[in-house]
Motif scaffolding. Structure first.
Motif, PDB file in Angstrom:
ATOM      1  N   GLU A 139       0.841  -1.192   0.000  1.00  0.00           N
ATOM      2  CA  GLU A 139       0.000   0.000   0.000  1.00  0.00           C
ATOM      3  C   GLU A 139       0.877   1.244   0.000  1.00  0.00           C
ATOM      4  O   GLU A 139       0.687   2.190   0.781  1.00  0.00           O
ATOM      5  N   ALA A 140       1.868   1.238  -0.897  1.00  0.00           N
ATOM      6  CA  ALA A 140       2.793   2.359  -1.045  1.00  0.00           C
ATOM      7  C   ALA A 140       2.029   3.595  -1.522  1.00  0.00           C
ATOM      8  O   ALA A 140       0.894   3.499  -1.989  1.00  0.00           O
ATOM      9  N   ASN A 141       2.670   4.731  -1.414  1.00  0.00           N
ATOM     10  CA  ASN A 141       2.058   5.971  -1.865  1.00  0.00           C
ATOM     11  C   ASN A 141       1.665   5.874  -3.333  1.00  0.00           C
ATOM     12  O   ASN A 141       2.351   5.226  -4.134  1.00  0.00           O
ATOM     13  N   LYS A 142       0.580   6.543  -3.681  1.00  0.00           N
ATOM     14  CA  LYS A 142       0.020   6.471  -5.027  1.00  0.00           C
ATOM     15  C   LYS A 142       1.044   6.762  -6.131  1.00  0.00           C
ATOM     16  O   LYS A 142       1.108   6.023  -7.110  1.00  0.00           O
ATOM     17  N   PRO A 143       1.865   7.823  -6.023  1.00  0.00           N
ATOM     18  CA  PRO A 143       2.840   8.065  -7.093  1.00  0.00           C
ATOM     19  C   PRO A 143       3.841   6.920  -7.291  1.00  0.00           C
ATOM     20  O   PRO A 143       4.289   6.687  -8.417  1.00  0.00           O
ATOM     21  N   VAL A 144       4.177   6.178  -6.242  1.00  0.00           N
ATOM     22  CA  VAL A 144       5.097   5.040  -6.378  1.00  0.00           C
ATOM     23  C   VAL A 144       4.456   3.978  -7.260  1.00  0.00           C
ATOM     24  O   VAL A 144       5.081   3.470  -8.210  1.00  0.00           O
ATOM     25  N   ILE A 145       3.218   3.647  -6.976  1.00  0.00           N
ATOM     26  CA  ILE A 145       2.519   2.619  -7.755  1.00  0.00           C
ATOM     27  C   ILE A 145       2.302   3.102  -9.182  1.00  0.00           C
ATOM     28  O   ILE A 145       2.538   2.355 -10.137  1.00  0.00           O
ATOM     29  N   GLN A 146       1.901   4.358  -9.337  1.00  0.00           N
ATOM     30  CA  GLN A 146       1.690   4.902 -10.681  1.00  0.00           C
ATOM     31  C   GLN A 146       3.001   4.928 -11.475  1.00  0.00           C
ATOM     32  O   GLN A 146       3.016   4.615 -12.664  1.00  0.00           O
ATOM     33  N   TYR A 147       4.086   5.307 -10.816  1.00  0.00           N
ATOM     34  CA  TYR A 147       5.379   5.372 -11.493  1.00  0.00           C
ATOM     35  C   TYR A 147       5.776   4.003 -12.023  1.00  0.00           C
ATOM     36  O   TYR A 147       6.170   3.862 -13.189  1.00  0.00           O
ATOM     37  N   LEU A 148       5.663   2.997 -11.185  1.00  0.00           N
ATOM     38  CA  LEU A 148       6.034   1.648 -11.619  1.00  0.00           C
ATOM     39  C   LEU A 148       5.106   1.149 -12.720  1.00  0.00           C
ATOM     40  O   LEU A 148       5.550   0.485 -13.665  1.00  0.00           O
ATOM     41  N   ASN A 149       3.829   1.484 -12.634  1.00  0.00           N
ATOM     42  CA  ASN A 149       2.885   1.091 -13.680  1.00  0.00           C
ATOM     43  C   ASN A 149       3.248   1.744 -15.012  1.00  0.00           C
ATOM     44  O   ASN A 149       3.283   1.084 -16.056  1.00  0.00           O
TER      45      ASN A 149
END
Length: 176
Positions: A139-149
């Motif tokens: 449940e990392a911060n949203k920008p981390v998940i978006q960046y990896l996506n």
């Protein structure tokens, strides 16, 4: 910049724990450490990819991404620390639009391959997807998940762009 490590072998991890950036010690098999390892592996994979003969603009782009991934790793390593922001994601969105604009419409599924550089892009894509799954689990911060996506998408697009640059087409999946 000050030297951060003077001794590499500390023996601190001999009992199966490792230190986070805030000094907390955790087991080496925790989800956070797994995510850190996947991001580190991704950064190393991109470093290997950059050993290929790449167009200068792509190599420069990948260099920026490697630095972003180091910051992303710091965010995962220090609970509560924020390093990646929306502008990092927007940077990848812009690169995606730029490189995708010169590619033809997908007609079929694409297999990893073509040139060695494109195959390396696909390797980075798959490692990136794993890192993304771990970040979601944390449940990392949203920008981390978006960046990896976005980065996994960019790796796919760059694979296609590198094959095109080399005069090769996409490697298409063949239906039976």
């Amino acid at each position: 910049m000050a030297t951060r490590l003077s001794v590499i072998t500390t023996r601190g991890g001999d009992q199966g724990t490792t230190g986070l950036g805030d000094g907390t010690r955790v087991a080496k098999n925790t989800p956070r450490i797994n995510a850190l390892g996947d991001v580190d592996e991704l950064n190393s994979t991109i470093g290997l990819w950059r050993c290929e003969d790449l167009p200068e603009a792509i190599d420069t782009l990948l260099g920026r991404i490697q630095n972003d991934l180091f910051d992303l790793g710091a965010e995962l390593c220090i609970p509560g620390h924020i390093a990646l922001k929306e502008e990092h994601v927007l940077f990848l969105d812009e690169a995606l639009a730029r490189y995708n604009a010169d590619l033809g419409k997908l007609q079929e599924f694409i297999l990893p391959g073509g040139t060695r550089a494109a195959a390396m892009a696909h390797m980075a894509r798959t490692v990136c997807r794993r890192a993304e799954r771990c970040a979601v689990g944390l449940e990392a911060n949203k920008p981390v998940i978006q960046y990896l996506n976005r980065l996994s998408d960019l790796c796919f697009v760059l694979a296609r762009a590198l094959n095109k640059h080399a005069g090769r087409g996409d490697v298409l999946w063949q239906r039976d």
